[in-house]
Design a protein around this motif. Structure first.
Motif, short mmCIF file in Angstrom:
data_model
loop_
_atom_site.label_atom_id
_atom_site.label_comp_id
_atom_site.label_asym_id
_atom_site.label_seq_id
_atom_site.Cartn_x
_atom_site.Cartn_y
_atom_site.Cartn_z
N VAL A 74 50.32 -118.83 4.65
CA VAL A 74 50.14 -119.20 6.05
C VAL A 74 50.62 -120.72 6.47
O VAL A 74 51.03 -120.89 7.58
CB VAL A 74 48.75 -118.74 6.40
N ARG A 75 50.22 -121.75 5.47
CA ARG A 75 50.64 -123.01 5.88
C ARG A 75 52.00 -123.12 5.76
O ARG A 75 52.61 -124.03 6.79
CB ARG A 75 49.96 -123.82 4.76
N ASP A 76 52.74 -122.44 4.94
CA ASP A 76 54.22 -122.49 5.12
C ASP A 76 54.93 -122.00 6.09
O ASP A 76 55.75 -122.79 6.91
CB ASP A 76 54.67 -121.82 3.74
N LEU A 77 54.33 -120.87 6.53
CA LEU A 77 54.88 -120.23 7.79
C LEU A 77 54.56 -121.01 9.08
O LEU A 77 55.31 -121.31 10.16
CB LEU A 77 54.50 -118.85 7.92
N THR A 78 53.35 -121.49 9.24
CA THR A 78 52.94 -122.37 10.23
C THR A 78 53.91 -123.72 10.31
O THR A 78 54.20 -124.03 11.47
CB THR A 78 51.46 -122.86 10.26
N GLU A 79 54.05 -124.24 9.24
CA GLU A 79 54.98 -125.52 9.41
C GLU A 79 56.21 -124.92 9.62
O GLU A 79 56.71 -125.83 10.44
CB GLU A 79 54.92 -126.09 8.09
N ARG A 80 56.89 -123.95 9.21
CA ARG A 80 58.27 -123.65 9.51
C ARG A 80 58.24 -123.14 11.12
O ARG A 80 59.20 -123.59 11.85
CB ARG A 80 58.72 -122.43 8.85
#
Length: 196
Positions: free
Chosen positions: A47-53
């Motif tokens: 979720v953090r990775d997708l949010t940052e992307r």
């Protein structure tokens, strides 16, 4: 301990019966606390990775939109730049002709035709400068100002008699700006200290 996931209910092999499927009689094995915690951590990282992307993609698209909008606005403002460069040459010819007619049409001269030609040329020149101003094209008046390499081109140096060195003392060809952007440099003479 290895985690086993239950599969979907078994499907009927024949399509003759249309009733609801019977629930599977396989017992579901509950996941251990450790496995659930590990899975939750992995999902949070995703979720953090997708949010940052997503944030980066959103910022990139906003930057592209702003650059495109700026490009379109500049194209609207400066699309007539080459046309203006050609017109300022016509303005130069008109100005020189008007100056020449002014010298010839002296007040004591009995020829009224020449005086009318001078007055007509003066009106045309004023109207042309008015049209230039309406479209954001302005003549530079650098005499007495500091030399600026972005606006002026030095063609000579003149002794600084009553002027500060580095200031523009004379202009041999007018420079023009279109909405603040120099489209033709002024050809200038810059004052320098006299060397003894």
């Amino acid at each position: 301990s290895p985690c086993a996931f239950s599969t979907a209910a078994q499907q009927r092999s024949t399509g003759d019966e249309c009733g609801p499927e019977e629930p599977s009689e396989e017992p579901k094995l509950p996941l251990s606390d450790c496995a659930l915690e590990h899975k939750a951590i992995k999902l949070e990282e995703q979720v953090r990775d997708l949010t940052e992307r997503y944030r980066k993609a959103l910022a990139d698209s906003e930057n592209v939109r702003r650059r495109t909008q700026k490009f379109v606005e500049d194209a609207k403002l400066f699309g007539i730049q080459s046309f203006c460069r050609d017109l300022v040459e016509v303005a130069d010819i008109l100005e020189k002709t008007t100056e020449s007619a002014a010298v010839q049409a002296e007040p004591s001269d009995p020829n009224p035709t020449l005086k009318k030609i001078y007055e007509g040329l003066s009106l045309i020149e004023a109207k042309l400068q008015s049209v230039f101003a309406k479209h954001g094209l302005h003549k530079m008046n650098p005499v007495g100002g500091r030399y600026d390499p972005y606006d002026h081109e030095i063609i000579c140096h003149v002794p600084a008699e009553g002027m500060q060195p580095g200031t523009v003392a004379l202009v041999t060809q007018d420079g023009y700006k279109l909405h603040g952007r120099t489209i033709r440099h002024a050809l200038v003479g810059v004052a320098v200290e006299a060397q003894e």
